[in-house]
Every structure is written in structure tokens, then in C-alpha cells.
Design a protein around this motif. Structure first.
Motif, PDB file in Angstrom:
ATOM      1  N   MET A 117      57.543  60.028  14.624  1.00 11.90           N
ATOM      2  CA  MET A 117      55.806  59.042  15.534  1.00 11.90           C
ATOM      3  C   MET A 117      56.530  58.510  16.688  1.00 11.90           C
ATOM      4  O   MET A 117      56.223  58.416  17.245  1.00 11.90           O
TER       5      MET A 117
ATOM      6  N   PHE B 261      52.134  58.697  27.665  1.00 11.49           N
ATOM      7  CA  PHE B 261      51.655  58.483  25.772  1.00 11.49           C
ATOM      8  C   PHE B 261      50.484  57.410  26.147  1.00 11.49           C
ATOM      9  O   PHE B 261      49.715  57.398  25.563  1.00 11.49           O
ATOM     10  N   GLU B 262      51.345  56.119  26.403  1.00 16.89           N
ATOM     11  CA  GLU B 262      50.685  55.013  26.031  1.00 16.89           C
ATOM     12  C   GLU B 262      49.286  54.537  26.470  1.00 16.89           C
ATOM     13  O   GLU B 262      48.164  54.548  25.828  1.00 16.89           O
TER      14      GLU B 262
ATOM     15  N   ILE C 291      50.817  65.823  24.417  1.00 16.64           N
ATOM     16  CA  ILE C 291      50.208  64.524  24.246  1.00 16.64           C
ATOM     17  C   ILE C 291      49.045  64.356  23.032  1.00 16.64           C
ATOM     18  O   ILE C 291      48.881  63.264  22.335  1.00 16.64           O
TER      19      ILE C 291
ATOM     20  N   GLN D 206      56.299  58.844  28.221  1.00 11.51           N
ATOM     21  CA  GLN D 206      56.194  57.282  27.020  1.00 11.51           C
ATOM     22  C   GLN D 206      55.140  56.725  27.564  1.00 11.51           C
ATOM     23  O   GLN D 206      54.188  56.238  26.914  1.00 11.51           O
TER      24      GLN D 206
ATOM     25  N   SER E 164      49.195  66.039  19.672  1.00 10.00           N
ATOM     26  CA  SER E 164      50.292  64.336  19.370  1.00 10.00           C
ATOM     27  C   SER E 164      49.619  63.643  18.694  1.00 10.00           C
ATOM     28  O   SER E 164      49.288  63.372  16.916  1.00 10.00           O
ATOM     29  N   LEU E 165      48.322  63.704  19.428  1.00 17.17           N
ATOM     30  CA  LEU E 165      47.399  62.467  19.078  1.00 17.17           C
ATOM     31  C   LEU E 165      46.442  62.880  18.238  1.00 17.17           C
ATOM     32  O   LEU E 165      45.617  62.166  18.078  1.00 17.17           O
TER      33      LEU E 165
ATOM     34  N   GLU F  45      51.614  51.441  12.193  1.00 13.15           N
ATOM     35  CA  GLU F  45      51.075  52.429  13.151  1.00 13.15           C
ATOM     36  C   GLU F  45      51.392  54.172  13.876  1.00 13.15           C
ATOM     37  O   GLU F  45      50.996  54.707  13.095  1.00 13.15           O
ATOM     38  N   LEU F  46      52.561  53.677  12.904  1.00 15.26           N
ATOM     39  CA  LEU F  46      53.549  55.433  12.656  1.00 15.26           C
ATOM     40  C   LEU F  46      53.430  56.267  11.512  1.00 15.26           C
ATOM     41  O   LEU F  46      52.762  57.504  11.841  1.00 15.26           O
TER      42      LEU F  46
ATOM     43  N   ARG G 161      47.106  57.377  24.448  1.00 18.23           N
ATOM     44  CA  ARG G 161      46.747  56.205  23.098  1.00 18.23           C
ATOM     45  C   ARG G 161      46.344  54.910  23.423  1.00 18.23           C
ATOM     46  O   ARG G 161      44.955  55.261  22.648  1.00 18.23           O
TER      47      ARG G 161
ATOM     48  N   ARG H  76      56.005  59.154  20.449  1.00 14.16           N
ATOM     49  CA  ARG H  76      55.592  58.086  21.270  1.00 14.16           C
ATOM     50  C   ARG H  76      56.776  57.817  22.365  1.00 14.16           C
ATOM     51  O   ARG H  76      55.634  57.674  23.542  1.00 14.16           O
ATOM     52  N   THR H  77      57.652  58.187  21.798  1.00 16.76           N
ATOM     53  CA  THR H  77      58.952  57.060  23.367  1.00 16.76           C
ATOM     54  C   THR H  77      59.222  58.325  23.860  1.00 16.76           C
ATOM     55  O   THR H  77      60.518  57.867  25.190  1.00 16.76           O
TER      56      THR H  77
END
Lengths: 113, 847
Positions: free
Chosen positions: B734, B493-494, B527, B490, B530-531, B774-775, B497, B738-739
């Protein structure tokens, strides 16, 4: 990665065919060999046969590092091998054969005996 | 072998049989269970969940056990102690020991009209089904009794769409558990839900409808029309539920001449033994030294005592903690210890906040040093810590403990102060010491503690304390992905992103060490995918992919691959079916139909993959992503188009969803299904997100999976429009992407989430984190940028070059790959290595 004792080298492919942190499979004599390039340009060659699963798949494993060792993980069950020695880092006593490998005139060559 | 007869198969009876069977390793006892109900044991504590859509099967506590002869619908009518036999309508059962676990029956006050049609009690699943059936098309309901069960019943009637009244004889709701001020706060909550509350009022009579249909009723009873209350007022009600308390089922024991308690219940000593040394009683039917217990935890404790005794042990009933915590009509209510302050000289500390509508009371000893009990209404988050502290020093200053936003409970300071003997899990009687021991013996997370000690496996309210105990025991639950990153998935990912990182090299250089491995590289590849970083095999990204993603196919044991074209919703034309057949025939592939309504083609060599894809792509197929941590399939049943039971177009929705989420890379595979009616032929509840049609729309379930630890999905929302459904699924996926942790399926993700399903609902439906926009945008980007990876590969010669057998001999296939024929199809040639099947005769299959 040169080996002065090796007398017979077999030309395999142009060096850019071996992409950084990936492997390719080659036929050397009758043997299947997996050739890898690490991110810093190092070249390594080992048996393509996964000694645990028995399938010729090592060239399709993920290249990385464990500590200082450059490594490849078997794509079947993820056992990790030291590319320098062929030693399996997860299962004691298991190893793959290594081969001499070098670049000459832009071509990758593997020692064939 | 001795014979044990268990009378009753409720929660306690079932727990008793399990406890005995698990300890009776030498096979001392043969067990027969004689049960009155036609259903095996189920979770009566969660009975009301039935009205939230939880099925009878999910409430079941039954576990198959060959060593137990379970006879349902065969109640014991008599026990002949001289001959030592239990008598049922079906025969006689001799016993060496007999255990009564007959539970309670609902007390119905002797008022006129209690036998009218439409008057029910609230005890069994059959009762609930009868209430549900009778409530159809009716508008008003009333519950006699404002205790715990009465409020549950009131909520049930409310959920059935009835305008609901509650009538309680005592001056407040839940008189046993809460004090006057707590009852008043509770009343405010309940009334806000449009439930009318009448306290300090009795019911004088239940009246039938007086419209002349009386004589036409087959059973000559009238239908209920309303209640006359003791203050003379009248409540109209088409459905009446009597929840005025329970009484122990001691009739058979009484008739057999066993001693009973002064206020009923089969009298037992602290070993749970009756006045007959071969007969025992446990649970609500037992009066331990004269006292009956109407909660499940003491019943479980008695079950353990008798199981121990029957195997030669000396266990005794330790007395019971009557603490309770519940969520009633959405309101947290808890009471623990001496909630009513009956100890001499005790002191009350109370906290009332009309704004947040929280009421809390602590009862302290006369020197204000020892916690004796308390009541919490509106916010029961302090309950686990406080309950476990009863009898010991306060775990903090009283006000800090009570004020909800003080953070006093969440810090772990409270639990550190608890004595080791304090019960952390009261449902299963697990002490702090036992949990700490389990942690020292190697339990490093909550699931491990649950498996090892059973703590947290019943009501779950102690789970936050288990986490605190892990934390203060110094268990560092390392979140590091692997030796190359100290971050969790997670966090990575952040980082990717927020910082807009596009390559693994940049990420590992700036935020990690070394050159990655087979754990972090595919995780980062996922990741990046996904982005929305485009084709997964471009540039450096190719080197990150696991072999399946790298070759866009699933590797098999011999190093060949299997190919799965997408068949959205499992719907396929005859022409396309023929193409798949032709491709399989031409490339000599083994074919098998998968569980997800696809066709899997096995035995493709690396260099054959692009040729196979070319044929499939030309015929209109695309990648099915069976190789990816991505959306796999959206299964469907045939739905309203063909099926005479279907209420919605399940195939249409399944196709739309599969096309919307195809190619979406995630922490793990994602499966889905859509069923066209409640018969659920698509098995949607075993999926990460499953959809079941209703006559009003769609029910959405989340967090199911098959596999190693099968789990049914939980109901997330009901009767959704297609638009709302898609919006919720968008956000669900989503937020998951993300998490979640690496390789964490949605079920484990939700289970590990602080606040669980409620939190998930708040995030997705109420936008509690403010991230829904955002999602939504992220999903819109995904839908827009999707491209078929197979087509992208076969259309680019540079990409095709990766699919060669040998870089120096591309025309030579791997000579080690060979096949033999089994049941008419090619399979990997195993030669001498084929595993020997033991104990199975070889069957001749006619070709």
C-alpha cells in the motif's frame, strides 16, 4: 466532419456505440476503419491499421490530446497520431489515411468513396 | 602480447584488473591472476553483512572476463626475478610485469592459547563461516581489539546470539579514528547493546577448557574457555575473535629480495613501483614511500595508478584521504582529515549532547578559518559535506554544522561553498568538478551520475551530496507526469485520495489541462482502481485503460491477445489442467508455460475473449491479471508438504498471498514468490516481495526484480510469524502504491527513497509516519471488494458488447489475422516478413 464531395456514405452503427474517448473498428468496403469520438463529441475516422506495426489495432488506442490536436496512440508501441490529419506526431513522414465521417439520423456514417 | 601476473584477487586486485582491462583497448596485456583464496574477489568492506543474511554470492565482486585467466586457490609461493617467473604449487608463470595485491593478514598477538580451537581471526568469508559454525550452541564470546574490525566482530558475535565482550588495549574504543570524548560516547552506545567493554586492558592469555576432553580432540588442541586480562580478571568465552590489527602481506616480496618499508609493506614509489622496475605493489601490502594504507579507497587509487602506468601513462599516487564513515553496531561513526588535531596551534570545536547522544568535533586551523578534520559519533549526516570541505573554508558557522537538527547540512549551502577540486566521492576519487561536468553533459539524476562518474557506487555516503549538486546546478528534475499534469504520480494519488475524485474528467479539468494521453490516463486509471473504484471498465474509466486493461488480456504483435488464468501459487488440479488444454485446443490457441508458473494462451481474437473466459470461469478459473499493472504471480516451490528439505508450507502461503493481493492495481507490475527453505527454489529474491521459510518462520525480502536490470531483493525482516509477515506485506504494497512514480518497480522506488530500506522499515514496522492504520484499512478494503473482472464482464451483456471484431460486422473476424504452424502450434503468419535467423542451422524437429 462532413465532406460535401463525398457521394457515397456507408451507415455503420448507432452513434452511442462510439463511446466518448474510445474507438470502434468497422469494415467499410474491404477496408478496416477505426472510428473515434472525442470528449467534445467530435467524430474521426482513420485507417485501423497501425502503419508501423502492421496490425489492425488503431481502434483500441487511447484517445487524448497533444496541444490542440485530438490524438490516438497506437496500443502496440504508443506512437501518437493526429486524428484530424492522420499524421504521426512521433515519427516524421508516417501517416494513416483519414475518412470522412458524420452522424445522420442518429447513425454514424463513413464516406466510402 | 605481454604477460601480466597479478598476485592476489582481493578488492584492490580486482579493481586493478578491471581498470587495466577496460583501458587496454589494443590488447597489449594478457592477464593471469593467481589467488590464494578459493573464492573470487568479494566485498570485504561489507564482510559483516554476511551475518545479516547477505550471501557470499551477493558480496562477490567477480565479473566474468575471457581475457583474464583467474586461478583460485593457487597462491604464489615464490617470485624468481632473474627468470621473471611467479611460482605456485601448480606451476610457473612467466611475466613481463607483476603486480602484488596480496593485502594484509590479521595480526595475532603472541599470547598463550592463540592456537586453541574456537579462536578465530576476522578477515575472510571462510573465517566468518568458521565462526558461525563454531558458535552454534555456544553462549559466550570475546573480541580482542576494540577498533573498527573488533567492533564489527563484536556485532557478529552478538548477532550469533553470544553474550559478547570487547577487550581493547587503548584507553578508548576505535582509538585510531575517534578522540577520547567520541570514544566515550561510542562506548555508551555499545554497552547499551549488552556488549561488555574493557578498555585500557590487555589480554595476558587465552585458556582452554579444563574438563578432561583435552586428550580426546582429534587435533590435540583444546577448546577455548576464556581470557585472562592484564588486570587479572577473567572473561569466560566459548568463541574468541582476534581483531588486533593487520599487517601487510609482504613475505613473498621480501623473499624475492624486494625492498620493504621500515614497518613492513612492499616499498614502492608514488608510481607504486617496487625496487624492481617490472614489479608493482598496490593496496594494503604496499608501503607508498614507506606508508601503508589499510583502507580500500587508497588501494583503488593505487590500482588506477598502476593500470595507467602499464599502458604508458604517468599517473602518480596522490596521497590518501584516511577519512572513514561507518555504521558500527547501529551507531554512525565518522572521522575525517586531521581528526586528532595534530597540526600546530589548531583549534577544536566540540559539541556533546547526552540527550540525543551525539558527539561531534571539528578541528580548525589556528585562525579558525580552515577546516582540518573532525570526529562525529551518533549522527554522521554532516560527514559528506564536512569531509569534502577539509582543507578549505568552513561551509558554515561551526555550531550550525555540528548541531544535528540545525538543518545546516541539508540545505545545500555547504556543498555550494566547496571548491571544485574537493572530493565528493572519496571511495572512487570523484571531485565536485567532475560531477558538475557530468551534470552539464546531461546527467539529470543520481543513477546517471553514478553510471557516468562512478561517484556514489561504493559506500553511497555521498549520494545526498549528488542530489544537492543536481539541485544547485539548476537541474529541475521535473516531476510532471506528462503535458497534461504538472504533478507526479504520488501527488496525483494524494489529490485523488484526499479530494475523493472519482473521474479522470474531474481531475484533468480541476488539476490539469487538455484531454490526457496514453501516459496519464492509464496512470490515473491505476490510481482510481487502487483506491477501490470498482470494475475497471465501468463508465468513463474504460476510456482510460491501456488496451491490455481494456480487453483484460495482453495484446500481441498481430493484434491478437493472450489469456492467462490465475493459478495461485502455481498449484493446479489435473481437472483444471485438462480444461485449459481443452480451451486451447477448441480455440486453436498457442500455449506456453510462463516463468511465473502459469499457462499463457496466445492468439485469441477480440471477439473470442469473452467465450474463452466463459469456459474458464465456468471451470472455476479467474483472471490472472497478467495484463495489469497489478499483482501478477506468487510463485512457490513445493515446500514442506513434499520436499524433504522444506521447513514450511510454501505453497499454502503462496496461495494465500496470491488470493489476498489478486487484482491489486499498482504503479507497475508486482511479482512475488515463496520458497520453503533456504535453497530458494522459487527464486523469491528476484521478486518485488519474496519470502523464504526459516525453521522459525519467514524471512521477508523486498525490492527484487529480473528484467533489464536484475536486482536481488534485500532482507527486510527475519523469522516472522505468518501474521506479522502479512501485515508487513500489506503495508509495503500500500505504501508503494501510494508513493511510487508511474512505472517505477519496487526496487527503483526503494533506491530512490530518502533513507532507503531503513526508512521503509521505520514506516512499516515502527509506523514512523503514523500511516499504518490507513494502509491497513486500505488493504482490508481491497481484499473485501475484490471481484473477478472476467466474470464481471461475461455476466453483463452491455460489457460484452465491447468485444466485437467490427461494430458493423460482428460475425466477421479480422481477416488480416492468420496463422501458420510451428512445432505443432499456431503462430502468427509472417509470410515473407518472418525474421531471418542468422548463423543458426535449421534443426529438424520430429513431430
Amino acid at each position: 466532419m462532413t465532406d460535401t464531395l463525398t457521394e457515397r456514405w456507408e451507415v455503420i452503427c448507432p452513434q452511442q456505440r462510439v463511446e466518448p474517448e474510445r474507438g470502434v473498428a468497422a469494415l467499410v468496403g474491404g477496408a478496416q476503419v477505426a472510428i473515434f469520438r472525442t470528449y467534445d463529441g467530435g467524430l474521426f475516422a482513420i485507417d485501423n491499421r497501425d502503419p508501423i506495426a502492421g496490425a489492425n489495432v488503431m481502434s483500441r488506442g487511447i484517445v487524448g490530446s497533444r496541444g490542440d490536436a485530438p490524438t490516438v496512440a497506437s496500443p502496440l508501441h504508443k506512437q501518437v497520431y493526429d486524428l484530424r490529419t492522420g499524421e504521426c506526431l512521433d515519427v516524421p513522414g508516417v501517416a494513416v489515411r483519414t475518412y470522412p465521417v458524420r452522424v445522420r439520423d442518429g447513425m454514424v456514417e463513413v464516406g466510402a468513396g | 602480447m605481454k604477460h601480466l601476473v597479478v598476485v592476489g584477487n582481493g578488492m584492490v586486485g580486482q579493481r586493478f584488473v578491471e581498470a587495466l582491462r577496460s583501458r587496454d583497448t589494443s590488447g597489449e596485456w594478457r592477464v593471469t591472476v593467481l589467488a590464494e583464496e578459493g573464492r573470487a574477489a568479494y566485498d570485504r568492506v561489507r564482510l559483516s553483512a554476511f551475518f545479516d543474511g547477505v550471501s557470499a554470492e551477493e558480496l562477490s565482486l567477480h565479473t566474468a572476463d575471457d581475457g583474464v585467466d583467474l586461478r583460485l586457490g593457487e597462491p604464489v609461493v615464490r617470485v624468481d626475478r632473474e627468470r621473471r617467473v611467479a611460482v605456485t604449487g601448480g606451476g610457473e608463470y612467466p611475466y613481463d610485469a607483476l603486480v602484488f595485491a596480496t593485502g594484509s593478514y590479521p595480526f595475532v598477538p603472541p599470547v598463550d592459547g592463540a592456537d586453541l580451537r574456537g579462536v578465530f581471526v576476522y578477515r575472510t568469508l571462510d573465517d566468518l563461516e568458521a565462526i558461525r559454525d563454531h558458535a552454534k550452541g555456544r553462549r559466550t564470546g570475546a573480541v580482542i581489539g576494540g577498533g573498527l574490525l573488533g567492533l564489527e566482530a563484536a556485532n557478529a558475535l552478538r548477532l550469533l546470539g553470544l553474550s559478547t565482550h570487547v577487550v581493547e588495549f587503548a584507553p578508548r574504543l576505535m582509538p585510531v579514528q575517534v578522540d577520547e570524548a567520541g570514544g566515550a560516547m561510542l562506548r555508551r552506545y555499545v554497552e547499551e547493546l549488552d556488549v561488555k567493554v574493557h578498555t585500557g586492558t590487555g589480554t595476558t592469555a587465552i585458556r582452554p577448557r579444563n574438563d578432561g576432553d583435552f586428550g580426546r580432540q582429534a587435533d590435540s588442541r583444546g577448546s577455548v574457555y576464556g581470557l585472562v586480562l592484564s588486570d587479572g580478571s577473567w572473561i569466560q568465552a566459548d568463541v574468541v575473535v582476534v581483531a588486533a590489527g593487520i599487517r601487510p602481506r609482504d613475505d613473498v616480496a621480501r623473499a624475492a629480495g624486494l625492498d620493504v618499508g621500515e614497518r613492513g609493506g612492499i616499498l614502492v614509489d608514488t608510481a607504486c613501483r617496487t625496487s624492481d622496475e617490472r614489479i608493482w605493489a598496490i593496496g594494503e601490502c604496499a608501503a607508498v614511500e614507506g606508508r601503508c594504507y589499510g583502507l580500500v579507497a587508497p588501494g583503488y587509487a593505487m590500482a588506477e595508478v598502476v593500470a595507467d602506468r602499464l599502458l604508458g601513462g604517468q599517473a602518480t599516487f596522490p596521497g590518501a584521504d584516511m577519512s572513514t564513515k561507518l555504521k558500527l553496531l547501529g551507531v554512525d561513526v565518522a572521522s575525517f582529515g586531521d581528526a586528532h588535531g595534530t597540526a600546530e596551534g589548531c583549534l577544536d570545536v566540540t559539541f556533546t549532547d547526552p540527550a540525543t547522544r551525539v558527539y561531534a568535533k571539528l578541528v580548525l586551523s589556528d585562525d579558525a578559518k580552515t577546516l582540518l578534520g573532525g570526529v562525529l559519533v551518533g549522527d554522521a549526516s554532516a560527514y559528506p559535506t564536512l569531509r569534502a570541505s577539509v582543507g578549505g573554508p568552513l561551509p558554515g558557522p561551526p555550531l550550525a554544522l555540528l548541531a544535528p537538527e540545525s538543518g545546516g547540512m541539508g540545505t545545500g549551502a555547504g556543498i555550494a561553498a566547496l571548491p571544485g577540486s574537493a572530493q565528493v566521492c572519496s571511495c572512487n576519487a570523484v571531485t565536485k568538478d567532475q560531477i558538475v561536468d557530468a551534470i552539464h553533459e546531461g546527467c539529470t539524476d543520481v543513477p546517471a551520475i553514478k553510471a557516468c562518474t562512478r561517484a556514489g557506487t561504493s559506500c553511497g555516503s555521498c549520494v545526498p551530496m549528488l542530489k544537492q549538486l543536481l539541485a544547485i546546478s539548476g537541474v529541475q528534475m521535473s516531476k510532471a507526469l506528462c503535458e497534461h499534469f504538472d504533478h507526479s504520480r504520488q501527488e496525483l494519488f494524494e489529490i485523488v485520495r484526499v479530494r475523493g475524485i472519482r473521474t479522470f474528467s474531474q481531475l484533468v479539468t480541476e488539476h490539469g489541462r487538455g484531454r490526457g494521453c496514453d501516459i496519464c490516463k492509464p496512470a490515473v486509471a491505476s490510481i482510481l482502481a487502487s483506491l477501490g473504484n470498482g470494475y475497471v471498465l465501468d463508465g468513463e474509466q474504460a476510456a482510460l485503460q491501456d488496451t491490455n486493461d481494456h480487453f483484460l488480456a495482453n495484446i500481441q504483435r498481430d493484434g491478437t491477445y493472450s489469456v492467462v488464468p490465475r493459478i495461485p501459487g502455481g498449484e493446479i488440479t489435473p481437472d483444471k489442467l485438462i480444461v485449459i488444454g481443452e480451451v486451447a485446443r477448441d480455440f486453436n490457441l498457442y500455449t506456453k508455460i510462463t516463468g511465473g508458473q502459469r499457462i499463457d494462451l496466445f492468439g485469441a481474437r477480440v471477439e473470442q475473449l469473452p467465450q474463452i473466459w466463459r469456459r474458464l470461469v465456468d471451470a472455476g478459473f479467474e483472471s490472472g491479471h497478467a495484463y495489469g499493472k497489478a499483482l501478477r504471480t506468487v510463485k512457490s516451490c513445493v515446500g514442506s508438504t513434499w520436499c524433504r528439505y522444506g521447513v514450511q508450507d510454501s505453497v499454502g502461503l503462496a496461495v494465500a498471498l496470491e488470493l489476498r493481493y489478486r487484482g491489486l492495481r499498482a504503479p507497475h507490475k508486482i511479482k512475488s514468490a515463496v520458497s520453503g527453505c533456504a535453497r530458494e527454489c522459487a527464486e523469491a529474491r528476484s521478486k518485488d516481495f519474496g519470502i523464504i521459510a526459516t525453521d522459525k518462520g519467514w524471512n521477508l525480502y523486498v525490492g527484487g526484480n529480473g528484467g533489464f536490470r536484475p536486482r536481488h531483493a534485500d532482507l527486510f525482516a527475519s523469522d516472522l510469524s505468518t501474521e506479522d509477515l502479512v501485515r508487513y506485506v500489506d503495508r509495503f504494497l500500500m505504501f508503494y502504491i501510494r508513493t511510487a512514480d508511474r512505472l517505477q518497480r519496487t526496487a527503483a522506488w526503494i533506491e530512490a527513497m530518502e533513507g532507503g530500506l531503513d526508512h521503509l522499515r521505520a514506516v512499516i514496522v515502527d509506523d514512523s509516519l503514523g500511516i499504518c492504520a490507513e494502509l491497513d484499512a486500505a488493504m482490508a478494503r481491497h481484499v473485501e471488494s475484490y471481484e473477478d473482472e472476467w466474470r464481471a464482464t461475461v455476466e453483463d451483456p452491455e460489457r460484452m458488447r465491447r468485444f466485437t471484431s467490427f461494430v458493423n460486422a460482428p460475425d466477421t473476424p479480422d481477416p488480416s489475422i492468420t496463422f501458420e504452424v510451428e512445432r505443432g502450434q499456431p503462430v502468427p503468419a509472417m509470410g515473407e516478413r518472418r525474421p531471418v535467423v542468422l548463423g543458426l542451422p535449421t534443426m529438424g524437429v520430429r513431430q
